[in-house]
Design a protein around this motif. Structure first.
Motif, PDB file in Angstrom:
ATOM      1  N   SER A 158     -13.285  -3.522  11.484  1.00 39.86           N
ATOM      2  CA  SER A 158     -12.831  -3.462  10.087  1.00 39.86           C
ATOM      3  C   SER A 158     -11.479  -2.761  10.016  1.00 39.86           C
ATOM      4  O   SER A 158     -11.132  -1.995  10.902  1.00 39.86           O
ATOM      5  N   ILE A 159     -10.764  -3.023   8.989  1.00 40.37           N
ATOM      6  CA  ILE A 159      -9.433  -2.430   8.860  1.00 40.37           C
ATOM      7  C   ILE A 159      -9.334  -1.755   7.489  1.00 40.37           C
ATOM      8  O   ILE A 159      -9.776  -2.313   6.481  1.00 40.37           O
ATOM      9  N   SER A 160      -8.794  -0.547   7.475  1.00 39.03           N
ATOM     10  CA  SER A 160      -8.648   0.166   6.203  1.00 39.03           C
ATOM     11  C   SER A 160      -7.351  -0.271   5.527  1.00 39.03           C
ATOM     12  O   SER A 160      -6.477  -0.871   6.163  1.00 39.03           O
ATOM     13  N   ARG A 161      -7.207   0.099   4.266  1.00 36.20           N
ATOM     14  CA  ARG A 161      -5.957  -0.239   3.567  1.00 36.20           C
ATOM     15  C   ARG A 161      -4.786   0.507   4.205  1.00 36.20           C
ATOM     16  O   ARG A 161      -3.673   0.008   4.247  1.00 36.20           O
ATOM     17  N   ARG A 162      -5.064   1.714   4.715  1.00 32.58           N
ATOM     18  CA  ARG A 162      -3.996   2.456   5.395  1.00 32.58           C
ATOM     19  C   ARG A 162      -3.450   1.625   6.575  1.00 32.58           C
ATOM     20  O   ARG A 162      -2.240   1.438   6.723  1.00 32.58           O
ATOM     21  N   GLU A 163      -4.387   1.103   7.392  1.00 35.34           N
ATOM     22  CA  GLU A 163      -3.935   0.322   8.560  1.00 35.34           C
ATOM     23  C   GLU A 163      -3.201  -0.951   8.131  1.00 35.34           C
ATOM     24  O   GLU A 163      -2.263  -1.386   8.787  1.00 35.34           O
ATOM     25  N   ILE A 164      -3.672  -1.553   7.035  1.00 29.72           N
ATOM     26  CA  ILE A 164      -2.993  -2.775   6.560  1.00 29.72           C
ATOM     27  C   ILE A 164      -1.533  -2.445   6.232  1.00 29.72           C
ATOM     28  O   ILE A 164      -0.609  -3.154   6.640  1.00 29.72           O
ATOM     29  N   LYS A 207      -9.320   3.829  -6.828  1.00 31.10           N
ATOM     30  CA  LYS A 207      -8.359   4.797  -7.362  1.00 31.10           C
ATOM     31  C   LYS A 207      -6.989   4.461  -6.771  1.00 31.10           C
ATOM     32  O   LYS A 207      -6.879   4.242  -5.551  1.00 31.10           O
ATOM     33  N   GLY A 208      -5.972   4.393  -7.592  1.00 34.15           N
ATOM     34  CA  GLY A 208      -4.627   4.144  -7.080  1.00 34.15           C
ATOM     35  C   GLY A 208      -4.158   2.706  -7.312  1.00 34.15           C
ATOM     36  O   GLY A 208      -3.016   2.371  -7.007  1.00 34.15           O
ATOM     37  N   SER A 209      -5.028   1.874  -7.897  1.00 38.73           N
ATOM     38  CA  SER A 209      -4.682   0.458  -8.060  1.00 38.73           C
ATOM     39  C   SER A 209      -3.430   0.262  -8.941  1.00 38.73           C
ATOM     40  O   SER A 209      -2.497  -0.463  -8.576  1.00 38.73           O
ATOM     41  N   ARG A 210      -3.436   0.960 -10.101  1.00 44.31           N
ATOM     42  CA  ARG A 210      -2.280   0.805 -11.006  1.00 44.31           C
ATOM     43  C   ARG A 210      -1.016   1.364 -10.379  1.00 44.31           C
ATOM     44  O   ARG A 210       0.071   0.806 -10.463  1.00 44.31           O
ATOM     45  N   PHE A 229       9.366   2.835   1.827  1.00 45.46           N
ATOM     46  CA  PHE A 229       8.341   2.310   0.922  1.00 45.46           C
ATOM     47  C   PHE A 229       6.943   2.594   1.491  1.00 45.46           C
ATOM     48  O   PHE A 229       6.081   3.136   0.805  1.00 45.46           O
ATOM     49  N   ILE A 230       6.743   2.255   2.763  1.00 43.55           N
ATOM     50  CA  ILE A 230       5.410   2.453   3.359  1.00 43.55           C
ATOM     51  C   ILE A 230       5.104   3.949   3.464  1.00 43.55           C
ATOM     52  O   ILE A 230       4.000   4.389   3.164  1.00 43.55           O
ATOM     53  N   LYS A 231       6.115   4.730   3.845  1.00 43.29           N
ATOM     54  CA  LYS A 231       5.891   6.179   3.974  1.00 43.29           C
ATOM     55  C   LYS A 231       5.470   6.751   2.609  1.00 43.29           C
ATOM     56  O   LYS A 231       4.495   7.495   2.513  1.00 43.29           O
ATOM     57  N   TYR A 232       6.204   6.346   1.583  1.00 44.30           N
ATOM     58  CA  TYR A 232       5.923   6.845   0.248  1.00 44.30           C
ATOM     59  C   TYR A 232       4.523   6.426  -0.202  1.00 44.30           C
ATOM     60  O   TYR A 232       3.758   7.228  -0.744  1.00 44.30           O
ATOM     61  N   ALA A 233       4.174   5.160   0.078  1.00 47.97           N
ATOM     62  CA  ALA A 233       2.846   4.661  -0.314  1.00 47.97           C
ATOM     63  C   ALA A 233       1.757   5.462   0.404  1.00 47.97           C
ATOM     64  O   ALA A 233       0.788   5.905  -0.220  1.00 47.97           O
ATOM     65  N   LEU A 234       1.939   5.688   1.702  1.00 49.58           N
ATOM     66  CA  LEU A 234       0.902   6.395   2.469  1.00 49.58           C
ATOM     67  C   LEU A 234       0.801   7.864   2.052  1.00 49.58           C
ATOM     68  O   LEU A 234      -0.272   8.449   2.079  1.00 49.58           O
ATOM     69  N   ASP A 235       1.932   8.444   1.651  1.00 48.82           N
ATOM     70  CA  ASP A 235       1.908   9.850   1.237  1.00 48.82           C
ATOM     71  C   ASP A 235       1.312  10.014  -0.160  1.00 48.82           C
ATOM     72  O   ASP A 235       0.749  11.052  -0.476  1.00 48.82           O
ATOM     73  N   SER A 236       1.471   8.989  -1.015  1.00 44.49           N
ATOM     74  CA  SER A 236       1.135   9.237  -2.409  1.00 44.49           C
ATOM     75  C   SER A 236      -0.133   8.528  -2.906  1.00 44.49           C
ATOM     76  O   SER A 236      -0.685   8.928  -3.927  1.00 44.49           O
ATOM     77  N   LEU A 237      -0.597   7.519  -2.211  1.00 45.69           N
ATOM     78  CA  LEU A 237      -1.846   6.879  -2.659  1.00 45.69           C
ATOM     79  C   LEU A 237      -3.028   7.764  -2.280  1.00 45.69           C
ATOM     80  O   LEU A 237      -2.955   8.495  -1.279  1.00 45.69           O
ATOM     81  N   PRO A 238      -4.123   7.723  -3.065  1.00 47.32           N
ATOM     82  CA  PRO A 238      -5.259   8.611  -2.764  1.00 47.32           C
ATOM     83  C   PRO A 238      -5.802   8.377  -1.347  1.00 47.32           C
ATOM     84  O   PRO A 238      -6.034   7.230  -0.955  1.00 47.32           O
ATOM     85  N   LYS A 239      -5.989   9.472  -0.618  1.00 43.66           N
ATOM     86  CA  LYS A 239      -6.434   9.382   0.788  1.00 43.66           C
ATOM     87  C   LYS A 239      -7.767   8.654   0.892  1.00 43.66           C
ATOM     88  O   LYS A 239      -7.992   7.853   1.803  1.00 43.66           O
ATOM     89  N   GLU A 240      -8.685   8.956  -0.078  1.00 47.75           N
ATOM     90  CA  GLU A 240     -10.021   8.356   0.043  1.00 47.75           C
ATOM     91  C   GLU A 240      -9.947   6.830  -0.077  1.00 47.75           C
ATOM     92  O   GLU A 240     -10.714   6.113   0.549  1.00 47.75           O
ATOM     93  N   THR A 241      -8.975   6.335  -0.849  1.00 50.28           N
ATOM     94  CA  THR A 241      -8.835   4.878  -0.965  1.00 50.28           C
ATOM     95  C   THR A 241      -8.191   4.313   0.300  1.00 50.28           C
ATOM     96  O   THR A 241      -8.622   3.299   0.835  1.00 50.28           O
ATOM     97  N   LEU A 242      -7.149   5.000   0.774  1.00 49.79           N
ATOM     98  CA  LEU A 242      -6.445   4.501   1.959  1.00 49.79           C
ATOM     99  C   LEU A 242      -7.367   4.421   3.169  1.00 49.79           C
ATOM    100  O   LEU A 242      -7.267   3.502   3.976  1.00 49.79           O
ATOM    101  N   ASN A 243      -8.280   5.380   3.283  1.00 51.36           N
ATOM    102  CA  ASN A 243      -9.089   5.475   4.509  1.00 51.36           C
ATOM    103  C   ASN A 243     -10.440   4.770   4.389  1.00 51.36           C
ATOM    104  O   ASN A 243     -11.125   4.623   5.392  1.00 51.36           O
ATOM    105  N   SER A 244     -10.780   4.314   3.178  1.00 50.24           N
ATOM    106  CA  SER A 244     -12.147   3.795   3.038  1.00 50.24           C
ATOM    107  C   SER A 244     -12.208   2.335   3.540  1.00 50.24           C
ATOM    108  O   SER A 244     -11.195   1.668   3.708  1.00 50.24           O
ATOM    109  N   PHE A 245     -13.424   1.884   3.756  1.00 51.89           N
ATOM    110  CA  PHE A 245     -13.621   0.504   4.215  1.00 51.89           C
ATOM    111  C   PHE A 245     -14.374  -0.308   3.175  1.00 51.89           C
ATOM    112  O   PHE A 245     -14.940  -1.349   3.480  1.00 51.89           O
ATOM    113  N   VAL A 246     -14.374   0.184   1.921  1.00 52.23           N
ATOM    114  CA  VAL A 246     -15.042  -0.630   0.880  1.00 52.23           C
ATOM    115  C   VAL A 246     -14.043  -0.957  -0.237  1.00 52.23           C
ATOM    116  O   VAL A 246     -13.000  -0.377  -0.346  1.00 52.23           O
TER     117      VAL A 246
END
Ligand SMILES: Cc1cc2nc3c(=O)[nH]c(=O)nc-3n(C[C@H](O)[C@H](O)[C@H](O)COP(=O)(O)O)c2cc1C
Length: 346
Positions: free
Chosen positions: A268-274, A307-310, A329-346
């Motif tokens: 599986s791949i998380s949104r962070r990895e994507i 969380k973080g969709s909008r 852009f990617i650095k900013y997204a990874l720093d500012s989007l909620p960690k739980e969303t970036l790392n989750s697999f659901v």
């Protein structure tokens, strides 16, 4: 009928969709599913013969397995188009017999061809003569061609189960590898293509029944399939499911299909990895002076229901307007989007 090629057709595919399934979309899909069969947008045989072939047919090898969808009505033209496409080495060639738009049916292409099964069979034969690759047809469960078809069709019913069966049995004689059935009738006058994807009711039972009645055919179902549970359910009845709009309305669902439905496992791949994996592609676009929005527009729903969709949508909008670098852009997204969303697999 056994799938004629040696390639086992994937259980899940992502539908051809004009203005959606371009190269950038397909690249994005591949970050989430390695094994689904992807499709190009519909391309007419005429444009392949006379148009800018590189623009129409080029793709990145990461997009494979990839099917080229062709629209046409003339076996000779279809033959030429498929021959030309041979140089690109697509994995499959698909004939469009489902598009209801006025422009397409006005040129005797797409769904209107369901009225002419012998002609479709001739086109499939022409495709088979031009390539050894699998040949598939995407069609509807029927058409309502009142006001569009010649008067000779006046009393002919083209939108019931028996007609669909007759249509498929006629095509079968040309040795087809797979039928993909959008489980709705196409209404050829009075409805826009969008309405034709929403108003005619979905009749899944007819697609399940055709597989039961003609079990030797390879049948894939399409239309309104949005959840893993729905996919599982359909796969009890048919050989494959084709996902359309859900692939851009709720794209993260694609990360689940390889593990569940395809042989061999893909982790599986998380949104962070994507996001991390998208960076080299974004940089390549920028190096070639191509706007990042061409792929980012396809990723707008990546954080749907999280969380973080909008915030993700706003970030894409402002970053594209301001023209920041892909790396920032990617650095900013990874720093500012909620960690739980970036790392989750659901
Ligand atoms: C924007 C859009 C463009 C489409 N373009 C094509 C096309 O080029 N060729 C085709 O066979 N179907 C096309 N379709 C139909 C889809 O392939 C699919 O059959 C339809 O959307 C139903 O599946 P869904 O309910 O899962 O979206 C298109 C659909 C959409 C939403």
């Amino acid at each position: 009928m056994k799938y004629l090629s040696n390639i086992i057709p994937p259980k899940v595919s992502i539908a051809p969709m004009v203005d959606r399934t371009d190269r950038h979309f397909r690249y994005f899909c591949r970050l989430m599913t390695k094994k689904s069969l992807l499709y190009t947008e519909m391309i007419t045989a005429h444009s392949i013969i006379y148009g800018d072939r590189h623009k129409l047919l080029d793709f990145n090898s990461i997009e494979k397995p990839l099917s080229l969808q062709i629209a046409g009505c003339d076996p000779e033209e279809i033959y030429k188009a498929v021959k030309i496409a041979e140089d690109w080495d697509y994995n499959e060639l698909n004939l469009n017999v489902g598009c209801p738009s006025d422009r397409i049916s006005g040129n005797a292409m797409g769904a209107i061809l369901m009225a002419y099964p012998e002609l479709v069979a001739d086109m499939v034969t022409a495709m088979r003569e031009a390539t050894k690759k699998p040949i598939t047809v995407k069609h509807r469960i029927g058409i309502n061609g009142n006001n569009v078809l010649p008067t000779s069709f006046k009393n002919t019913i083209l939108d019931n189960y028996d007609y669909m069966k007759h249509f498929m049995q006629t095509i079968e004689k040309s040795k087809i590898d797979r039928f993909i059935i959008h489980a709705r009738t196409a209404i050829l006058s009075g409805l826009s293509p969008k309405e034709n994807r929403e108003i005619p009711p979905l009749k899944y039972d007819e697609v399940h029944k055709i597989k039961k009645d003609l079990p030797h055919l390879n049948i894939e179902i399409n239309g309104g399939i949005k959840t893993i549970d729905a996919m599982k359910d359909h796969l009890k009845h048919v050989d494959g499911v084709m996902l359309g709009r859900v692939s851009y309305e709720n794209s993260y669902v694609l990360t689940k299909v390889d593990n569940l439905f395809m042989k061999g496992t893909t982790s599986s791949i998380s949104r962070r990895e994507i996001l991390e994996k998208m960076l080299p592609y974004l940089e390549e676009l920028q190096d070639n002076k191509i706007g990042m929005h061409l792929i980012l527009r396809h990723t707008l729903t990546l954080f749907n229901n999280c969380k973080g969709s909008r915030y993700w949508k706003q970030l894409i909008d402002t970053s594209c307007k301001e023209g920041i670098t892909a790396k920032n852009f990617i650095k900013y997204a990874l720093d500012s989007l909620p960690k739980e969303t970036l790392n989750s697999f659901v």
